[in-house]
Write a protein that holds these residues in place. Structure first.
Motif, PDB file in Angstrom:
ATOM      1  N   PRO A   5       3.446  -3.595   6.219  1.00  5.85           N
ATOM      2  CA  PRO A   5       3.857  -1.859   6.984  1.00  5.85           C
ATOM      3  C   PRO A   5       3.204  -1.148   5.716  1.00  5.85           C
ATOM      4  CG  PRO A   5       5.711  -2.559   5.665  1.00  5.85           C
ATOM      5  CD  PRO A   5       5.140  -4.071   5.491  1.00  5.85           C
ATOM      6  N   LEU A   6       2.200  -0.358   6.424  1.00  9.22           N
ATOM      7  CA  LEU A   6       1.672   0.741   5.954  1.00  9.22           C
ATOM      8  C   LEU A   6       2.581   1.902   5.444  1.00  9.22           C
ATOM      9  CD1 LEU A   6      -1.165   1.669   4.612  1.00  9.22           C
ATOM     10  CD2 LEU A   6      -2.027   2.161   6.328  1.00  9.22           C
ATOM     11  N   ILE A   7       2.255   2.756   4.248  1.00 14.95           N
ATOM     12  CA  ILE A   7       2.744   4.199   3.870  1.00 14.95           C
ATOM     13  C   ILE A   7       1.511   5.084   3.632  1.00 14.95           C
ATOM     14  CG2 ILE A   7       5.054   3.027   3.771  1.00 14.95           C
ATOM     15  CD1 ILE A   7       4.541   3.779   1.079  1.00 14.95           C
ATOM     16  N   ALA A   8       1.407   6.433   3.690  1.00 18.36           N
ATOM     17  CA  ALA A   8       0.547   7.027   3.192  1.00 18.36           C
ATOM     18  C   ALA A   8       1.193   8.562   2.529  1.00 18.36           C
ATOM     19  CB  ALA A   8      -0.936   7.376   4.385  1.00 18.36           C
ATOM     20  N   GLY A   9       0.141   9.412   2.189  1.00 17.25           N
ATOM     21  CA  GLY A   9       0.480  10.371   1.564  1.00 17.25           C
ATOM     22  C   GLY A   9       0.958  10.734   0.065  1.00 17.25           C
ATOM     23  N   HIS A  10       0.642  11.200  -0.400  1.00 15.15           N
ATOM     24  CA  HIS A  10       1.075  12.275  -1.189  1.00 15.15           C
ATOM     25  C   HIS A  10       2.539  12.193  -2.295  1.00 15.15           C
ATOM     26  CE1 HIS A  10      -0.075  13.441  -5.834  1.00 15.15           C
ATOM     27  NE2 HIS A  10       1.107  14.794  -5.574  1.00 15.15           N
ATOM     28  N   GLY A  11       3.079  11.061  -3.023  1.00 11.55           N
ATOM     29  CA  GLY A  11       4.393  11.228  -3.467  1.00 11.55           C
ATOM     30  C   GLY A  11       4.558  10.080  -2.513  1.00 11.55           C
ATOM     31  N   ALA A  12       4.559   9.470  -1.743  1.00 13.56           N
ATOM     32  CA  ALA A  12       4.668   8.115  -1.050  1.00 13.56           C
ATOM     33  C   ALA A  12       5.120   6.848  -1.566  1.00 13.56           C
ATOM     34  CB  ALA A  12       4.162   7.479   0.279  1.00 13.56           C
ATOM     35  N   ASP A  13       5.177   7.506  -2.972  1.00 11.58           N
ATOM     36  CA  ASP A  13       5.464   5.987  -3.664  1.00 11.58           C
ATOM     37  C   ASP A  13       7.036   5.943  -3.961  1.00 11.58           C
ATOM     38  OD1 ASP A  13       4.184   8.083  -4.847  1.00 11.58           O
ATOM     39  OD2 ASP A  13       3.629   6.715  -6.770  1.00 11.58           O
ATOM     40  N   ARG A  14       7.596   7.516  -4.438  1.00  8.68           N
ATOM     41  CA  ARG A  14       8.494   7.695  -5.043  1.00  8.68           C
ATOM     42  C   ARG A  14       9.517   8.086  -3.690  1.00  8.68           C
ATOM     43  NH1 ARG A  14       4.674  11.118  -7.245  1.00  8.68           N
ATOM     44  NH2 ARG A  14       4.589  13.016  -6.416  1.00  8.68           N
ATOM     45  N   ALA A  15       9.377   7.418  -2.882  1.00  8.60           N
ATOM     46  CA  ALA A  15       9.571   7.356  -1.553  1.00  8.60           C
ATOM     47  C   ALA A  15      10.417   6.674  -0.702  1.00  8.60           C
ATOM     48  CB  ALA A  15      10.248   8.716  -0.566  1.00  8.60           C
ATOM     49  N   VAL A  16       9.546   4.875  -1.566  1.00  6.23           N
ATOM     50  CA  VAL A  16       9.727   4.063  -1.050  1.00  6.23           C
ATOM     51  C   VAL A  16      10.976   3.435   0.043  1.00  6.23           C
ATOM     52  CG1 VAL A  16       9.636   1.454  -1.609  1.00  6.23           C
ATOM     53  CG2 VAL A  16       7.869   3.001  -2.077  1.00  6.23           C
ATOM     54  N   ASN A  17      12.123   3.103  -0.957  1.00  9.12           N
ATOM     55  CA  ASN A  17      13.918   2.847  -0.584  1.00  9.12           C
ATOM     56  C   ASN A  17      13.477   3.908   0.953  1.00  9.12           C
ATOM     57  OD1 ASN A  17      13.763   1.650  -2.330  1.00  9.12           O
ATOM     58  ND2 ASN A  17      15.076   3.307  -3.430  1.00  9.12           N
ATOM     59  N   GLU A  18      13.638   5.300   0.981  1.00  7.52           N
ATOM     60  CA  GLU A  18      13.612   5.546   2.235  1.00  7.52           C
ATOM     61  C   GLU A  18      12.951   4.827   3.994  1.00  7.52           C
ATOM     62  OE1 GLU A  18      14.883  10.494   3.141  1.00  7.52           O
ATOM     63  OE2 GLU A  18      12.433  10.687   3.024  1.00  7.52           O
ATOM     64  N   ALA A  19      11.293   5.097   2.921  1.00  9.63           N
ATOM     65  CA  ALA A  19      10.497   4.418   3.694  1.00  9.63           C
ATOM     66  C   ALA A  19      10.167   3.066   4.403  1.00  9.63           C
ATOM     67  CB  ALA A  19       8.990   3.660   3.396  1.00  9.63           C
ATOM     68  N   LEU A  20      11.571   2.222   3.482  1.00  5.13           N
ATOM     69  CA  LEU A  20      11.687   0.356   4.246  1.00  5.13           C
ATOM     70  C   LEU A  20      13.273   0.355   5.303  1.00  5.13           C
ATOM     71  CD1 LEU A  20      11.300  -0.878   0.491  1.00  5.13           C
ATOM     72  CD2 LEU A  20      10.355  -1.482   2.814  1.00  5.13           C
ATOM     73  N   GLU A  21      13.547   1.842   4.969  1.00  5.61           N
ATOM     74  CA  GLU A  21      15.070   1.771   6.155  1.00  5.61           C
ATOM     75  C   GLU A  21      15.021   2.398   6.902  1.00  5.61           C
ATOM     76  OE1 GLU A  21      18.995   2.675   7.341  1.00  5.61           O
ATOM     77  OE2 GLU A  21      17.812   1.069   6.326  1.00  5.61           O
ATOM     78  N   LEU A  22      13.162   3.412   6.872  1.00  5.24           N
ATOM     79  CA  LEU A  22      12.977   4.012   8.019  1.00  5.24           C
ATOM     80  C   LEU A  22      12.007   2.597   9.244  1.00  5.24           C
ATOM     81  CD1 LEU A  22      11.415   7.482   7.268  1.00  5.24           C
ATOM     82  CD2 LEU A  22      13.104   7.146   8.924  1.00  5.24           C
ATOM     83  N   VAL A  35      -1.066  -2.134  -3.281  1.00  2.12           N
ATOM     84  CA  VAL A  35       0.474  -3.286  -3.178  1.00  2.12           C
ATOM     85  C   VAL A  35       1.403  -2.411  -4.456  1.00  2.12           C
ATOM     86  CG1 VAL A  35       1.468  -5.309  -2.901  1.00  2.12           C
ATOM     87  CG2 VAL A  35      -1.064  -4.887  -2.411  1.00  2.12           C
ATOM     88  N   LEU A  36       1.948  -1.890  -3.259  1.00  2.00           N
ATOM     89  CA  LEU A  36       3.579  -1.549  -3.993  1.00  2.00           C
ATOM     90  C   LEU A  36       5.342  -2.573  -4.155  1.00  2.00           C
ATOM     91  CD1 LEU A  36       4.214   2.352  -2.869  1.00  2.00           C
ATOM     92  CD2 LEU A  36       2.986   1.504  -4.699  1.00  2.00           C
ATOM     93  N   ASP A  37       6.304  -2.397  -5.005  1.00  2.00           N
ATOM     94  CA  ASP A  37       7.151  -3.322  -4.149  1.00  2.00           C
ATOM     95  C   ASP A  37       8.550  -2.442  -3.720  1.00  2.00           C
ATOM     96  OD1 ASP A  37       8.153  -2.216  -6.684  1.00  2.00           O
ATOM     97  OD2 ASP A  37       8.853  -3.995  -7.914  1.00  2.00           O
ATOM     98  N   GLU A  38       9.505  -3.702  -3.751  1.00  2.00           N
ATOM     99  CA  GLU A  38      10.683  -2.419  -2.962  1.00  2.00           C
ATOM    100  C   GLU A  38      11.141  -1.635  -3.846  1.00  2.00           C
ATOM    101  OE1 GLU A  38      14.350  -5.301  -4.804  1.00  2.00           O
ATOM    102  OE2 GLU A  38      13.151  -4.977  -2.785  1.00  2.00           O
ATOM    103  N   THR A  39      10.843  -0.588  -5.307  1.00  2.00           N
ATOM    104  CA  THR A  39      10.974   0.077  -6.195  1.00  2.00           C
ATOM    105  C   THR A  39       9.670   1.106  -6.168  1.00  2.00           C
ATOM    106  OG1 THR A  39       9.962  -0.663  -7.952  1.00  2.00           O
ATOM    107  CG2 THR A  39      12.625  -1.793  -7.346  1.00  2.00           C
ATOM    108  N   GLY A  40       8.818   0.728  -5.958  1.00  2.00           N
ATOM    109  CA  GLY A  40       7.019   2.038  -5.699  1.00  2.00           C
ATOM    110  C   GLY A  40       6.653   1.445  -6.974  1.00  2.00           C
TER     111      GLY A  40
END
Length: 233
Positions: A121-138, A100-105
């Protein structure tokens, strides 16, 4: 004389008005409250002179789920701990499970199964936690596809795929993926493209978007092609 002064100091420090008898924790979930009590290691009752509030605060801030905390001694011998928890924003699937991640990853917890938090929502992939802001926008842009959205996958630590049911991917570029996704949704709303026999909508090259047909559609196309050839003969 020194012994007498020590006795006098002990008598003062252990007076009833200086004794702390319990801890009250506000703003924390049951799990976080249990963690706080475990790391505090305070044997009540204890004198206020023996409490290091700043060290206690630093220890509590070390808990992943805690964003901020205030610590103070109130009247009637109460140690008050006021907690602000990090709020879950996303689930991140890794090789080791679901986190579980917060809005800052920041990772604030683990889940045994993704089904335990279907609201996130679900994200996956190496390094996805370092791009959480972009993921939330998408994810915000993808709201019109919410009923089919399975999640986002980080590819090569530089770009995203949007994964939809059934087995369809929108492949986004590493530069301005938000604009590319907005174009994909506009194209779908105009031509219903995502409801066709499509396995992928490749938008990695803005000047040359590509639609990939799924296996069933390709087989049908080959059958039609063969029929046309036979008829021509």
């Amino acid at each position: 004389i020194i012994l007498g002064l020590q006795d006098l100091r002990n008598q003062i420090e252990t007076r009833p008005e200086f004794m702390v008898r319990l801890m009250a924790i506000d703003g924390a979930s049951a799990e976080v409250e249990a963690d706080i009590r475990e790391i505090s290691q305070i044997d009540f009752p204890v004198s206020t002179f023996d409490l290091d509030l700043e060290t206690l605060r630093t220890s509590i801030l070390g808990l992943p789920a805690v964003a901020d905390v205030g610590v103070r001694v109130k009247q009637l011998g109460v140690l008050e701990v006021m907690v602000t928890e990090r709020q879950p924003a996303l689930l991140w699937r890794t090789r080791n499970g679901v986190q579980v991640l917060d809005e800052t990853g920041i990772v604030i917890g683990d889940l045994a199964s993704r089904t335990l938090r279907p609201d996130l929502p679900l994200i996956a992939g190496h390094g996805a936690d370092r791009a959480v802001n972009e993921a939330l926008e998408l994810l915000r842009i993808a709201e019109p596809l919410q009923d089919r959205l399975r999640g986002l996958v980080r590819i090569g630590e530089r770009r995203w795929d949007v994964v939809l049911d059934p087995d369809l991917r929108i492949m986004l570029p590493d530069d301005r993926p938000d604009l590319a996704l907005e174009r994909a949704i506009a194209l779908h709303e105009a031509q219903d493209v995502l409801n066709r026999d499509v396995s992928a909508l490749d938008l990695r090259l803005a000047a040359r978007p590509t639609i990939r047909m799924n296996a069933g559609a390709l087989d049908r196309w080959r059958q039609i092609k063969d029929m046309v050839v036979e008829t021509g003969n």
